[in-house]
Scaffold this active site. Structure first.
Site, mmCIF file in Angstrom:
data_model
loop_
_atom_site.group_PDB
_atom_site.id
_atom_site.type_symbol
_atom_site.label_atom_id
_atom_site.label_comp_id
_atom_site.label_asym_id
_atom_site.label_seq_id
_atom_site.Cartn_x
_atom_site.Cartn_y
_atom_site.Cartn_z
ATOM 1 N N LYS A 78 0.868 -1.166 0.000
ATOM 2 C CA LYS A 78 0.000 0.000 0.000
ATOM 3 C C LYS A 78 0.913 1.227 0.000
ATOM 4 O O LYS A 78 1.939 1.241 0.691
ATOM 5 C CB LYS A 78 -0.879 -0.018 1.262
ATOM 6 N N SER A 153 -9.713 2.013 2.976
ATOM 7 C CA SER A 153 -8.810 2.762 2.132
ATOM 8 C C SER A 153 -7.794 1.910 1.376
ATOM 9 O O SER A 153 -7.190 2.397 0.418
ATOM 10 C CB SER A 153 -8.057 3.772 2.999
ATOM 11 N N SER A 177 -10.030 -0.376 7.115
ATOM 12 C CA SER A 177 -9.421 -0.172 5.798
ATOM 13 C C SER A 177 -8.726 -1.380 5.183
ATOM 14 O O SER A 177 -8.319 -1.329 4.028
ATOM 15 C CB SER A 177 -8.434 0.985 5.848
#
Ligand SMILES: [Mg+2]
Ligand SMILES: [Zn+2]
Lengths: 486, 96, 488
Positions: A78, A153, A177
């Site tokens: 990420k 997210s 997330s």
């Protein structure tokens, strides 16, 4: 057997047996990214040179007899984890050209374990979002249906793994997330106990809630990766110095006699019927595998969303003050004076949702409002935490839905922050209390995946991984690939 | 809780965020909504509850030995800065 | 402008906030060095720069030093203290917040005793002392409309020591500040270097009508970096406030800066708007827990403190309270003095002589050359060697000054200087008498005048006789013999 349908354990076995080399494996995934990323927008940065260099090093290590279980296994990070020499954007214009001069502990440990970095994945800006629509780099699409969001997210990591553009990816979970996008794209995702994985080098959103974790096809994959990521880090004061168990060995723990707690509050809060039915079916399946079911309750859990939307913005408003256009990050053109430098650099560098949360947080901490908002939320957080503790005296693992609905349409909730925030109604509690939690796929509604959430007590990762593994040993939802990405 | 334009301008100033005229009413509306939403918290009886700043109770701060572990890398660290001169970060004049 | 407590029916109320940089090797939350004067930004690592993703880890030595201060001032050391974030934007504050302690400081309720001008003692309350990180520096000396930021200082550990508003005049404030300065150096927790900003002071000043119970509106004077300026700045501010109030005006709560060049305070522009620091507990740091064993272990490391040492000096060496206070104003000075006394032999006369020399010529030379005690050109043993020659009458006090000057300049022992310059005092009665006889023979007119009643000429003869012996005649003997010779 095609390479990208293999689990991490299978990839490791194939590499060990020299069925394929790490370079071949990296090339296979780079080709899948090349072919599939434009449809998904899952990656912000693809790192083919780095991947091939890592892969060659992995092959050399193997030839020299120094290979571990992750040597040569590709992954994506990420884009919130700092990576030395590779830009880290956090999905924000603010960090569009930011190249960290250091590695996050997570990145460092996984590199030391011999993994191969494919690239950095798209995400909601500064991890603030539940749909991956707030990224400066554009929306990520759900591999099961490009009109739908992948969740957020960690939406880029989720979409990348679901479409097998990467076998595994790292993520972070502040209010759901990792788990919510895992649920929405039909993969497994674990958020460990707060303090289990170092936060050093993870761009902070809400420091008392943020925790790094993994998005992967299966619980077994999560267990393998978690073993390499977890552990004490002296650079993070909130990292807990407690031994890391063998999560893979722990997968074999029987489900027989495990007490599943069904939280009453997990069946409220806008749970869509079809989603609820799949979750109920999954729970029945777990019972049929030997678990027992008890009813438990956390009466304050409905207040987790409002508590979160005070605490997280408060911490973020402070954490994001360092982005001032001086030492790194976006700087406005020709500032008139110092105030102008601050206001325009930040005004231009941050997107709308980030600004909204910074302002919310600034307000709840400001003079005259601190007690009514921030302190009150921290007290409610205590209540929720205590109620979870109580629930764990009666249950070993709490079960319920991960999200109230399957993936929704892109654009459907962008104008209504409250509706968007309520996506995280089932996941936020674990963050407030610092508990480990994961999501595993448990079926489909109209071709869209649904996730089952499992929550454990502090440092109870092995328990939830074992339950999830038992479930996945009896089901195949986690093996299904989106039709466009087989 | 309903915020006014002036409130939001004040918050934006405190947070050093430039908000355009066009954006301002949007934030007035959404921030008011969020604050109204979080006021649900008032329903909880927290009279006897200690606030929780941190999810792990009982953990205390670890103390680091007082040793210098860093060396000068300012050129590398300043590669991300928009404006540097003579090793200093440059900003519009600071008035004390 | 001079101003004293109680002037014109006004009472002055002062509280001081002192920032002492703790003398750790590394920063409070990072492993960067804290040395002063390094190349700009060469001692600012990722944590000090507030880079995205990095985290603070607390330096245990800073905690130990804060505790040491706490036990030395009889304060309560908190079993649990908490770091908070103080949020504001400033270019020398990289994270946009300062990590400090707010609701739960590490030290509370201490006190420090000062000596007033009339010799009475007064206890000044210490409200609290908390740990925090220092900010960097903004440099404005460039020609352009820009400032340069050096973050080497960012993250240096500070102990912020907040006094009660117990001080009633600028003199008291300075006495408190000096006492604090002495204490932190005794404790070896701060080098006390005010030029380098290691010890800085903000003064909260207000005035009220004598007898009023409510405090007046205060102004804070920021960062005054010498004792002299603190006194001047406070006195200016007292005068300003009284003048405003006497004109019927009112005081605006303000942060003001002292301009030493103009000897005045003026409002700080950067502090014009009301601050809202939005303090909240720092989620990156956990509560600091200290058990009694840790506190006791720190207590066991306390040196003899200034007040204890001064009392002992007065008692053991027969010194006046004032002299004992001066000699214990720094640990190094006290140790120097005591070493000199021990070396001479500690009878009361020797101790007094040593005190006079240490506070007199020795301190004057030290100041003249701008040296620290440790760098003095005449060591304690060297000074003792000189004192011994005064006591055994080898040289006179006056010659001793000359010897001392040479010792200081050339790094020699007293005996070597005395020998080389032939300064040994003449104590031989015959030799002194011969010199006197020669002087009397050479000055018959003065002799006649003296004998006819001009007593004042006695000094003239002493001078002439001394000159004839090149200053080496024992003064007491010379006096005595001269009196005899002059007697009619
Ligand atoms: Mg202060
Ligand atoms: Zn301070």
């Amino acid at each position: 057997m095609t390479l990208h349908t293999r689990s991490v354990a299978e990839l490791a076995a194939g590499l060990a047996a020299k069925d394929f080399s790490a370079v071949e494996l990296a090339q296979h995934y780079l080709a899948r990214i090349e072919a599939g990323n434009s449809a998904l927008n899952a990656f912000v940065t693809i790192t083919p040179e780095r991947a091939l260099a890592d892969a060659r090093r992995a092959d050399a290590a193997r030839a020299a007899g120094r290979a571990g279980p992750l040597t040569g296994v590709p992954l994506a990070h990420k884009d919130i984890f700092c990576t030395d020499g590779i830009r880290t954007t956090c999905g924000s214009r603010m960090l569009d050209t930011f190249v960290a001069p250091y590695d996050a502990t997570v990145a460092e440990r996984l590199q030391a374990a011999g993994t191969v970095l494919l690239g950095k994945t798209n995400m909601d800006e500064f991890a603030m979002g539940s749909s991956n629509e707030t990224s400066y780099y554009g929306v990520v699409r759900n591999p099961w249906n490009p009109q739908k969001v992948p969740g957020g997210s960690s939406g880029g990591s989720a979409a990348a793994v679901a479409a097998r553009l990467a076998p595994i990816a790292t993520g972070t979970d502040t209010g759901g997330s990792i788990r919510q996008p895992a649920a929405l794209v039909g993969i497994s995702g674990i958020k460990p106990t707060y303090g289990r994985v170092s936060r050093y080098g993870m761009v902070a959103f809400a420091s008392s809630l943020d925790q790094a974790g993994i998005l992967a096809p299966s619980a077994e994959d999560c267990a393998i990766l978690l073993g390499a990521m977890a552990g004490f880090d002296p650079r993070d004061s909130t990292s807990v110095n407690t031994p890391v168990p063998d999560y893979v060995a722990g997968l074999r723990a029987p489900l027989q006699g495990v007490r599943l707690g069904l939280l009453k509050e997990f069946l409220e809060g806008g749970l869509e019927a079809a989603t609820g039915a799949l979750v109920q079916a999954a729970i029945s399946r777990l019972q049929s595998l030997g678990a027992t079911l008890v009813d438990v309750s956390c009466p304050s859990l409905p207040l987790s969303v409002p508590a979160y939307y005070v605490v997280a913005p408060a911490e973020c408003s402070s954490n994001l003050s360092r982005f001032d256009g001086i030492r790194f990050g976006h700087r406005c053109k020709e500032p008139r004076d110092l105030l102008d430098l601050y206001r325009r650099s930040r005004g231009e560098g941050f997107g709308a949702e980030v600004k909204r949360r910074i302002m919310t947080g600034t307000y709840v901490l400001s003079a005259g409002y601190y007690d009514a908002y921030y302190l009150k939320a921290q007290k409610v957080r205590s209540l929720i935490s205590a109620e979870f503790k109580q629930a764990f005296t009666r249950a070993d693992v709490l079960v319920g839905p991960t999200a109230p609905t399957p993936a929704f349409d892109i654009g459907a909730k962008v104008d209504d922050p409250i509706t968007m925030y309520l996506n995280d109604i089932y996941t936020i509690g674990a963050n407030l209390a610092g508990l480990p939690a994961m999501s595993v796929p448990c079926g489909f509604v109209d071709g869209l995946p649904v996730g089952l959430q499992l929550v454990g007590p502090h440092f109870g990762e092995s328990r939830i991984l074992a339950a999830a593994h038992a479930y996945q040993s009896a089901t195949d939802f986690h093996r299904r690939l989106p039709p466009s990405f087989t | 809780m309903s915020l006014t334009r002036t409130d939001v301008e004040g918050i934006a100033h405190l947070a050093r965020l430039e908000i355009s005229e066009a954006e301002l009413p949007v934030y007035v509306a959404s921030l008011s909504k969020i604050l109204a939403f979080v006021e649900q918290l008032n329903a909880a009886d927290t009279a006897a509850v200690e606030p929780m700043a941190h999810p792990l109770e009982g953990e205390v701060q670890r103390l680091r030995p007082d040793t210098v572990t860093e060396r000068d890398q300012h050129e590398k660290y300043q590669a991300n800065a928009a404006e540097v001169a003579a090793g200093l970060y440059i900003v519009p004049k600071v008035i004390e | 402008m001079s101003s004293v407590a109680g002037r014109g029916g006004w009472e002055v109320v002062i509280g001081l906030e002192t920032h002492a940089q703790l003398a750790t090797k590394s920063k409070i939350f990072s492993g960067s060095a804290t040395a002063y004067g390094a190349v700009p930004n060469s001692q600012a690592n990722l944590v000090d720069l507030g880079y995205p993703g990095v985290l603070p880890v607390l330096n245990g030595e800073a905690v130990r030093m804060a505790v040491k201060f706490g036990v030395a001032t009889g304060a309560t050391v908190a079993p649990r203290s908490v770091f908070a974030r103080k949020n504001y934007f400033y270019p020398d504050l990289p994270k946009g917040y300062q990590i400090s302690q707010y609701e739960r400081p590490i030290v509370e309720h201490g006190s420090l005793e000062i000596v007033l001008d009339d010799g009475t003692r007064k206890a000044i309350g210490i409200t609290r002392a908390h740990l925090e990180e220092d900010a960097g520096k903004s440099l404005h000396d460039g020609p352009t409309n820009a400032s340069g930021i050096d973050l080497n200082r960012a993250g240096t550990p500070l102990l912020e020591i907040v006094s009660e508003p117990d001080l009633r005049s600028a003199r008291e404030a300075v006495a408190y500040m000096k006492k604090l300065h002495t204490l932190v150096r005794y404790l070896e927790i701060c080098d006390g270097n005010m030029q380098e900003g290691s010890f800085r002071c903000d003064a909260n000043v207000s005035v009220r009508r004598a007898g009023a119970t409510k405090l007046g509106t205060r102004c804070e004077i920021k960062n005054v970096n010498s004792f002299r300026y603190v006194e001047k700045a406070i006195n200016y501010e007292i005068g300003r406030q009284i003048a405003v109030l006497e004109r019927g005006g009112s005081i605006t709560q303000q942060t003001r800066l002292y301009d030493a060049g103009k000897d005045e305070t003026r409002p700080m522009r950067s502090k014009e708007e009301a601050n809202d620091y939005r303090y909240f507990p720092d989620p990156d740091l956990l509560p600091v827990a200290l058990d009694q064993a840790f506190i006791d272990a720190v207590r066991a490391t306390l040196p003899e403190l200034p007040d204890e040492k001064a009392a002992r000096f007065a008692q053991s060496y027969g010194l006046q309270a004032y002299d004992a206070g001066v000699l214990t104003s720094s640990r190094e000075l006290a140790e120097y003095y005591e070493a000199a006394v021990r070396s001479v032999g500690a009878d009361a006369a020797a101790a007094k002589l040593a005190a006079n020399w240490v506070m007199g010529d020795w301190s004057a030379f030290l100041n003249r050359d701008g040296l620290e005690v440790g760098a003095a050109k005449v060591s304690a043993a060297g000074l003792a060697g000189l004192l011994r020659r005064i006591i055994d009458a080898t040289i006179s006090g006056k010659i001793a000054k000359e010897v001392f000057e040479t010792m200081w300049a050339e790094g020699l022992e007293a005996d070597a200087v005395i020998a080389a310059k032939g300064l040994r005092q003449i104590t031989d009665v015959a030799a002194i008498e011969a010199a006197i006889d020669a002087v009397l023979a050479a000055n018959p007119r003065q002799l006649a005048d003296y004998r006819s009643g001009k007593d004042k000429l006695f000094g003239f003869f002493v001078g002439q006789a001394m000159k004839a012996t090149h200053g080496k005649a024992n003064p007491a003997q010379l006096n005595e013999l001269l009196k005899k010779k002059l007697a009619p």
